[in-house]
Design a protein around this motif. Structure first.
Motif, PDB file in Angstrom:
ATOM      1  N   LEU A 289      -4.274   9.136   2.590  1.00  0.00           N
ATOM      2  CA  LEU A 289      -4.110  10.237   3.517  1.00  0.00           C
ATOM      3  C   LEU A 289      -3.436  10.597   3.319  1.00  0.00           C
ATOM      4  CD1 LEU A 289      -6.138  11.740   5.516  1.00  0.00           C
ATOM      5  CD2 LEU A 289      -5.099  10.318   7.176  1.00  0.00           C
ATOM      6  N   LEU A 290      -1.825  10.316   3.674  1.00  0.00           N
ATOM      7  CA  LEU A 290      -0.517  11.184   2.816  1.00  0.00           C
ATOM      8  C   LEU A 290      -0.106  11.579   2.123  1.00  0.00           C
ATOM      9  CD1 LEU A 290       1.402   8.218   4.918  1.00  0.00           C
ATOM     10  CD2 LEU A 290       0.420  10.257   6.012  1.00  0.00           C
ATOM     11  N   GLY A 291      -0.991  10.828   1.240  1.00  0.00           N
ATOM     12  CA  GLY A 291      -0.955  11.709  -0.379  1.00  0.00           C
ATOM     13  C   GLY A 291      -2.016  12.716  -0.331  1.00  0.00           C
TER      14      GLY A 291
ATOM     15  N   MET B 298       0.239  15.701   1.071  1.00  0.00           N
ATOM     16  CA  MET B 298       1.478  15.931  -0.325  1.00  0.00           C
ATOM     17  C   MET B 298       0.535  17.411  -0.716  1.00  0.00           C
ATOM     18  SD  MET B 298       4.523  15.711  -0.720  1.00  0.00           S
ATOM     19  CE  MET B 298       5.536  16.327  -1.592  1.00  0.00           C
ATOM     20  N   ASN B 299      -0.389  16.630  -1.641  1.00  0.00           N
ATOM     21  CA  ASN B 299      -0.886  17.616  -2.204  1.00  0.00           C
ATOM     22  C   ASN B 299      -1.643  19.158  -1.641  1.00  0.00           C
ATOM     23  OD1 ASN B 299      -1.048  15.515  -4.144  1.00  0.00           O
ATOM     24  ND2 ASN B 299      -2.893  14.533  -3.749  1.00  0.00           N
ATOM     25  N   LEU B 300      -2.262  19.117  -0.949  1.00  0.00           N
ATOM     26  CA  LEU B 300      -2.590  19.833   0.331  1.00  0.00           C
ATOM     27  C   LEU B 300      -1.204  20.992   0.817  1.00  0.00           C
ATOM     28  CD1 LEU B 300      -5.422  21.227   1.603  1.00  0.00           C
ATOM     29  CD2 LEU B 300      -4.813  19.753   3.657  1.00  0.00           C
TER      30      LEU B 300
ATOM     31  N   MET C  22       0.776   6.442  -1.925  1.00  0.00           N
ATOM     32  CA  MET C  22       0.942   7.621  -1.342  1.00  0.00           C
ATOM     33  C   MET C  22       1.141   8.848  -2.673  1.00  0.00           C
ATOM     34  SD  MET C  22       3.325  10.420  -0.896  1.00  0.00           S
ATOM     35  CE  MET C  22       4.450   9.809   0.008  1.00  0.00           C
ATOM     36  N   PRO C  23       2.546   8.457  -3.547  1.00  0.00           N
ATOM     37  CA  PRO C  23       2.685   8.887  -4.543  1.00  0.00           C
ATOM     38  C   PRO C  23       2.172   8.814  -5.861  1.00  0.00           C
ATOM     39  CG  PRO C  23       4.192   7.175  -4.457  1.00  0.00           C
ATOM     40  CD  PRO C  23       3.416   7.646  -3.390  1.00  0.00           C
ATOM     41  N   ARG C  24       1.295   7.970  -5.797  1.00  0.00           N
ATOM     42  CA  ARG C  24      -0.144   7.685  -6.888  1.00  0.00           C
ATOM     43  C   ARG C  24      -1.245   8.641  -6.642  1.00  0.00           C
ATOM     44  NH1 ARG C  24      -1.826   1.757  -7.644  1.00  0.00           N
ATOM     45  NH2 ARG C  24      -4.371   2.438  -7.593  1.00  0.00           N
ATOM     46  N   THR C  25      -1.369   9.313  -4.814  1.00  0.00           N
ATOM     47  CA  THR C  25      -2.086   9.640  -5.456  1.00  0.00           C
ATOM     48  C   THR C  25      -1.465  11.311  -5.657  1.00  0.00           C
ATOM     49  OG1 THR C  25      -3.076   8.765  -3.209  1.00  0.00           O
ATOM     50  CG2 THR C  25      -3.455  11.484  -3.269  1.00  0.00           C
TER      51      THR C  25
ATOM     52  N   TYR D 107       1.201  -1.064   0.012  1.00  0.00           N
ATOM     53  CA  TYR D 107       0.296   0.351  -0.167  1.00  0.00           C
ATOM     54  C   TYR D 107       1.041   1.493   0.137  1.00  0.00           C
ATOM     55  CZ  TYR D 107      -3.913  -3.187   1.028  1.00  0.00           C
ATOM     56  OH  TYR D 107      -4.845  -4.050   0.787  1.00  0.00           O
ATOM     57  N   ALA D 108       2.317   1.447   0.256  1.00  0.00           N
ATOM     58  CA  ALA D 108       3.229   2.414   0.239  1.00  0.00           C
ATOM     59  C   ALA D 108       3.134   3.286  -1.387  1.00  0.00           C
ATOM     60  CB  ALA D 108       4.256   2.131   0.227  1.00  0.00           C
TER      61      ALA D 108
END
Length: 205
Positions: free
Chosen positions: A172-174, A177-179, A42-45, A38-39
């Motif tokens: 959520l972590l990704g 990063m976007n936010l 994050m970058p895929r988001t 699942y890690a």
């Protein structure tokens, strides 16, 4: 007596519910299986958000935007089906499960770096489609193989925790990063994508 039995039953249910989380956190193999599964989300988001930003910028009407995102999903589905049919088994047989699981992190990091180097809609779409195809068609089957030789508790309790919360936590972590790093705002218009920061975070991740 009946009240005591009720609370005893509640405590047992709570313990059983959190037993999967304990197995996930206390067994290194189970935690690493969760991480490699699942890690990548994050970058895929981040990739998905940037593709949405560039797509909305390129296509002004809602109909054109829907058509574009529909095409992206079609490419992902066709690519995943093709990889699953003719590519997954030969790749796993040639590399083994362990080495095959390294493919997605390499692809994901390369995709982020490629987008940082060339921030265009074409590049964004290409790397997003590629990373999704590898995630769905190659990484997901290997993830299931990792649970074959584990105990029944790990298969059903720890795996359920991973599947239930893994997607949400990593996305959520990704989203953070976007936010906090790449959010679109007037102060940084027309593009607010922070290539250097994104590349560093993705490399560390």
């Amino acid at each position: 007596s009946s009240l005591g039995s009720f609370w005893l039953g509640v405590q047992q249910q709570v313990f059983q519910g959190f037993e999967g989380l304990w197995l996930l956190l206390s067994r290194s193999y189970v935690f690493m299986t969760f991480w490699v599964s699942y890690a990548n989300l994050m970058p895929r988001t981040v990739l998905d958000y940037q593709n949405s930003v560039l797509g909305v910028e390129m296509y002004n009407t809602r109909e054109a935007q829907i058509a574009f995102f529909g095409q992206v999903n079609m490419y992902v589905n066709l690519g995943t089906a093709l990889l699953t049919l003719i590519g997954t088994r030969p790749i796993v047989a040639a590399l083994g499960v362990g080495r095959t699981l390294v493919v997605l992190p390499i692809i994901m990091l390369g995709s982020i770096l490629a987008l940082c180097f060339k921030y265009t809609l074409g590049m964004s779409t290409a790397v997003l489609v590629l990373s999704c195809i590898v995630a769905y068609g190659l990484n997901s089957p290997c993830k299931e193989m990792l649970y074959i030789h584990t105990s029944k508790d790990i298969k059903y309790k720890a795996k359920s925790w991973s599947e239930m919360y893994g997607n949400q936590i990593m996305k959520l972590l990704g989203a953070q990063m976007n936010l906090w790093v790449n959010r679109e705002a007037d102060i940084c218009a027309p593009h607010c994508f922070q290539q250097r920061t994104t590349a560093v975070v993705a490399s560390v991740w």
